[in-house]
Design a protein around this motif. Structure first.
Motif, PDB file in Angstrom:
ATOM      1  N   GLN A   1       0.861  -1.033  -0.109  1.00 10.07           N
ATOM      2  CA  GLN A   1       0.084   0.078   0.001  1.00 10.07           C
ATOM      3  C   GLN A   1       0.827   1.386   0.050  1.00 10.07           C
ATOM      4  N   ARG A   2       1.905   1.071   0.628  1.00  9.93           N
ATOM      5  CA  ARG A   2       2.908   2.460   0.723  1.00  9.93           C
ATOM      6  C   ARG A   2       3.422   2.622  -0.724  1.00  9.93           C
ATOM      7  N   VAL A   3       4.025   1.590  -1.379  1.00 11.22           N
ATOM      8  CA  VAL A   3       4.165   1.823  -2.695  1.00 11.22           C
ATOM      9  C   VAL A   3       3.328   2.346  -3.555  1.00 11.22           C
ATOM     10  N   GLN A   4       1.921   1.743  -3.674  1.00 14.38           N
ATOM     11  CA  GLN A   4       1.071   2.227  -4.299  1.00 14.38           C
ATOM     12  C   GLN A   4       0.588   3.552  -3.997  1.00 14.38           C
ATOM     13  N   ALA A   5       0.701   4.112  -2.861  1.00 18.88           N
ATOM     14  CA  ALA A   5       0.435   5.569  -2.428  1.00 18.88           C
ATOM     15  C   ALA A   5       1.643   6.312  -2.876  1.00 18.88           C
ATOM     16  N   PHE A   6       2.713   6.093  -2.921  1.00 15.24           N
ATOM     17  CA  PHE A   6       3.963   6.766  -3.357  1.00 15.24           C
ATOM     18  C   PHE A   6       3.543   7.153  -4.903  1.00 15.24           C
ATOM     19  N   MET A   7       3.436   5.951  -5.665  1.00 13.66           N
ATOM     20  CA  MET A   7       3.231   6.097  -7.199  1.00 13.66           C
ATOM     21  C   MET A   7       1.778   6.940  -7.436  1.00 13.66           C
ATOM     22  N   ALA A   8       0.914   7.078  -6.510  1.00 14.94           N
ATOM     23  CA  ALA A   8      -0.409   7.680  -6.853  1.00 14.94           C
ATOM     24  C   ALA A   8      -0.291   9.159  -6.582  1.00 14.94           C
ATOM     25  N   GLU A   9       0.672   9.480  -5.728  1.00 17.24           N
ATOM     26  CA  GLU A   9       0.357  10.902  -5.083  1.00 17.24           C
ATOM     27  C   GLU A   9       0.709  11.831  -6.045  1.00 17.24           C
ATOM     28  N   ASN A  10       1.698  11.941  -6.727  1.00 15.19           N
ATOM     29  CA  ASN A  10       1.703  12.931  -7.899  1.00 15.19           C
ATOM     30  C   ASN A  10       1.426  12.500  -9.337  1.00 15.19           C
ATOM     31  N   MET A  11       0.652  11.263  -9.337  1.00 12.46           N
ATOM     32  CA  MET A  11       0.655  10.828 -10.599  1.00 12.46           C
ATOM     33  C   MET A  11      -0.240  11.775 -11.765  1.00 12.46           C
ATOM     34  N   GLU A  12      -1.076  12.486 -11.207  1.00 15.71           N
ATOM     35  CA  GLU A  12      -1.977  13.345 -12.101  1.00 15.71           C
ATOM     36  C   GLU A  12      -1.389  14.716 -12.355  1.00 15.71           C
ATOM     37  N   SER A  13      -1.099  15.211 -10.885  1.00 13.68           N
ATOM     38  CA  SER A  13      -0.617  16.501 -10.861  1.00 13.68           C
ATOM     39  C   SER A  13       0.929  16.862 -11.341  1.00 13.68           C
ATOM     40  N   GLY A  14       1.549  15.841 -11.269  1.00 11.05           N
ATOM     41  CA  GLY A  14       3.079  15.896 -11.848  1.00 11.05           C
ATOM     42  C   GLY A  14       3.998  16.801 -10.639  1.00 11.05           C
ATOM     43  N   PHE A  15       5.100  17.278 -11.317  1.00 12.68           N
ATOM     44  CA  PHE A  15       6.046  18.038 -10.449  1.00 12.68           C
ATOM     45  C   PHE A  15       6.450  19.300 -10.887  1.00 12.68           C
ATOM     46  N   ASP A  16       6.570  20.238 -10.319  1.00 14.40           N
ATOM     47  CA  ASP A  16       7.123  21.836 -10.837  1.00 14.40           C
ATOM     48  C   ASP A  16       8.644  21.561 -11.228  1.00 14.40           C
ATOM     49  N   SER A  17       9.442  20.758 -10.484  1.00 16.46           N
ATOM     50  CA  SER A  17      10.685  20.624 -10.779  1.00 16.46           C
ATOM     51  C   SER A  17      11.352  19.461 -10.267  1.00 16.46           C
ATOM     52  N   LEU A  18      12.886  19.028 -10.886  1.00 14.53           N
ATOM     53  CA  LEU A  18      13.609  18.015 -10.472  1.00 14.53           C
ATOM     54  C   LEU A  18      13.663  18.028  -9.107  1.00 14.53           C
ATOM     55  N   ASP A  19      14.140  19.016  -8.386  1.00 14.90           N
ATOM     56  CA  ASP A  19      14.161  19.031  -6.967  1.00 14.90           C
ATOM     57  C   ASP A  19      12.838  18.644  -6.196  1.00 14.90           C
ATOM     58  N   GLU A  20      11.745  18.746  -6.901  1.00 16.18           N
ATOM     59  CA  GLU A  20      10.504  18.371  -6.122  1.00 16.18           C
ATOM     60  C   GLU A  20      10.470  16.722  -6.300  1.00 16.18           C
ATOM     61  N   VAL A  21      11.007  16.412  -7.417  1.00 14.13           N
ATOM     62  CA  VAL A  21      10.917  14.806  -7.648  1.00 14.13           C
ATOM     63  C   VAL A  21      11.737  14.365  -6.583  1.00 14.13           C
ATOM     64  N   ALA A  22      13.067  14.909  -6.528  1.00 15.47           N
ATOM     65  CA  ALA A  22      14.070  14.472  -5.595  1.00 15.47           C
ATOM     66  C   ALA A  22      13.443  14.424  -4.067  1.00 15.47           C
ATOM     67  N   ASP A  23      12.773  15.427  -3.631  1.00 18.89           N
ATOM     68  CA  ASP A  23      12.290  15.468  -2.412  1.00 18.89           C
ATOM     69  C   ASP A  23      11.212  14.296  -2.295  1.00 18.89           C
ATOM     70  N   ALA A  24      10.245  14.071  -3.252  1.00 12.31           N
ATOM     71  CA  ALA A  24       9.459  12.925  -3.020  1.00 12.31           C
ATOM     72  C   ALA A  24      10.031  11.752  -3.048  1.00 12.31           C
ATOM     73  N   ILE A  25      11.052  11.509  -3.753  1.00  8.92           N
ATOM     74  CA  ILE A  25      11.916  10.130  -3.745  1.00  8.92           C
ATOM     75  C   ILE A  25      12.686   9.951  -2.277  1.00  8.92           C
ATOM     76  N   ALA A  26      12.924  11.090  -1.777  1.00  7.25           N
ATOM     77  CA  ALA A  26      14.003  10.906  -0.372  1.00  7.25           C
ATOM     78  C   ALA A  26      13.008  10.893   0.551  1.00  7.25           C
ATOM     79  N   ALA A  27      11.774  11.236   0.653  1.00  7.76           N
ATOM     80  CA  ALA A  27      10.654  11.042   1.639  1.00  7.76           C
ATOM     81  C   ALA A  27      10.462   9.411   1.667  1.00  7.76           C
ATOM     82  N   TYR A  28      10.163   9.077   0.581  1.00 12.59           N
ATOM     83  CA  TYR A  28       9.915   7.501   0.340  1.00 12.59           C
ATOM     84  C   TYR A  28      11.064   6.707   0.785  1.00 12.59           C
ATOM     85  N   ASN A  29      12.244   7.072   0.200  1.00 11.84           N
ATOM     86  CA  ASN A  29      13.699   6.251   0.559  1.00 11.84           C
ATOM     87  C   ASN A  29      14.392   6.975   1.414  1.00 11.84           C
ATOM     88  N   PRO A  30      14.288   7.437   2.619  1.00 11.84           N
ATOM     89  CA  PRO A  30      15.006   8.139   3.163  1.00 11.84           C
ATOM     90  C   PRO A  30      16.535   7.779   3.542  1.00 11.84           C
TER      91      PRO A  30
END
Length: 287
Positions: free
Chosen positions: A137-166
């Motif tokens: 469920q955690r994997v699916q929630a990570f995938m779904a969180e920004n699925m439709e809205s996307g990201f403003d920047s690569l920094d924002e993508v990196a932040d999301a990945i860091a929160a999932y994989n600290p």
């Protein structure tokens, strides 16, 4: 080592894109990524395998990377397995399947149900039929969180990945993240079809939750005298130590490597240990 990209036409004329590393006439090790990933996630492991004389093939599953999105939103596990079976038909006999997460479930269903005997060995990377539901469920929630809205920047993508994989260090060069992203307008989006997550259940990979079906497939693989290895990340929340113990108790012929310092993305977290484990397994079985 320069990779050669090739195309396989799967059922429904879905184009499956793959890279070949090494000698095209050599036996193949076929790498199948997890949900939401692409064939690029195997780059270093594939290079290590090719350097040892194998043909390393990394596949973009349907709806991921550069492979076609399914026009009818068909992301059933059996459809992924059927696609990979078509790729195997283009390769020398007796390939080895290495599958992470979704790719591992695909390998189970392919080698243990759809095309018994098609693989000479199977490596499951941080996946078992009795995976931890909360981790899934955690994997699916990570995938779904920004699925439709996307990201403003690569920094924002990196932040999301860091929160999932600290536990994983934040990359100094963010350009490497673009392998898993698409640019649309002024925003970045994951490089996979949203219907993989948001489509109707009957079109999704719901077979991953059919524990007995996957256990039966694993038993069929082992009964066919096909060696199997489970590689787990010790920090994984998808395959806990208890999940792994239960699986290995049920299937004592499955070999096991527990990778310290790695989470669910084992190959990315500790590629050196991961590649060595794969090569040692292949060498010992003379696959």
């Amino acid at each position: 080592m320069t990779a050669e990209t090739f195309v396989t036409h799967a059922p429904g004329d879905v184009r499956i894109i793959a890279d070949r590393h090494g000698d095209p006439d050599a036996r193949a090790v076929v790498f199948l990524h997890g949900g939401g990933q692409t064939r690029r996630s195997w780059g270093r492991a594939a290079a290590a395998v090719a350097e040892r004389g194998w043909q390393a093939v990394t596949v973009d599953l349907r709806g991921h990377g550069e492979s076609d999105w399914a026009t009818e939103g068909d992301y059933r596990l059996v459809s992924f397995a059927s696609d990979v079976h078509e790729v195997l038909r283009t390769l020398p006999p007796n390939p080895v399947l290495v599958g992470a997460s979704l790719g591992g479930c695909t390998a189970m269903l392919l080698a243990g149900e759809l095309a018994i005997g098609a693989a000479s060995a199977v490596v499951l990377v941080d996946i078992v039929p009795n995976m931890d539901p909360s981790g899934a469920q955690r994997v699916q929630a990570f995938m779904a969180e920004n699925m439709e809205s996307g990201f403003d920047s690569l920094d924002e993508v990196a932040d999301a990945i860091a929160a999932y994989n600290p536990h994983r260090p934040r990359p100094a060069d963010l350009n490497g993240l673009t392998a898993n992203l698409r640019r649309r307008g002024d925003r970045w989006y994951w490089h996979w079809d949203p219907q993989f997550i948001s489509g109707p259940d009957h079109q999704g990979p719901m077979e991953i939750h059919d524990v007995e079906r996957l256990n039966t497939a694993v038993q069929t693989i082992l009964d066919s005298a096909v060696p199997m290895l489970l590689v787990r990340g010790q920090l994984s929340d998808l395959v806990s130590a208890a999940n792994a113990d239960e699986f290995l108790t049920r299937f004592p012929r499955v070999e096991f490597v527990d990778v310290a310092g790695a989470g669910h993305m084992v190959a990315g977290d500790r590629n050196d240990i991961f590649a060595d484990a794969i090569l040692d397994f292949l060498d010992r079985h003379s696959c």
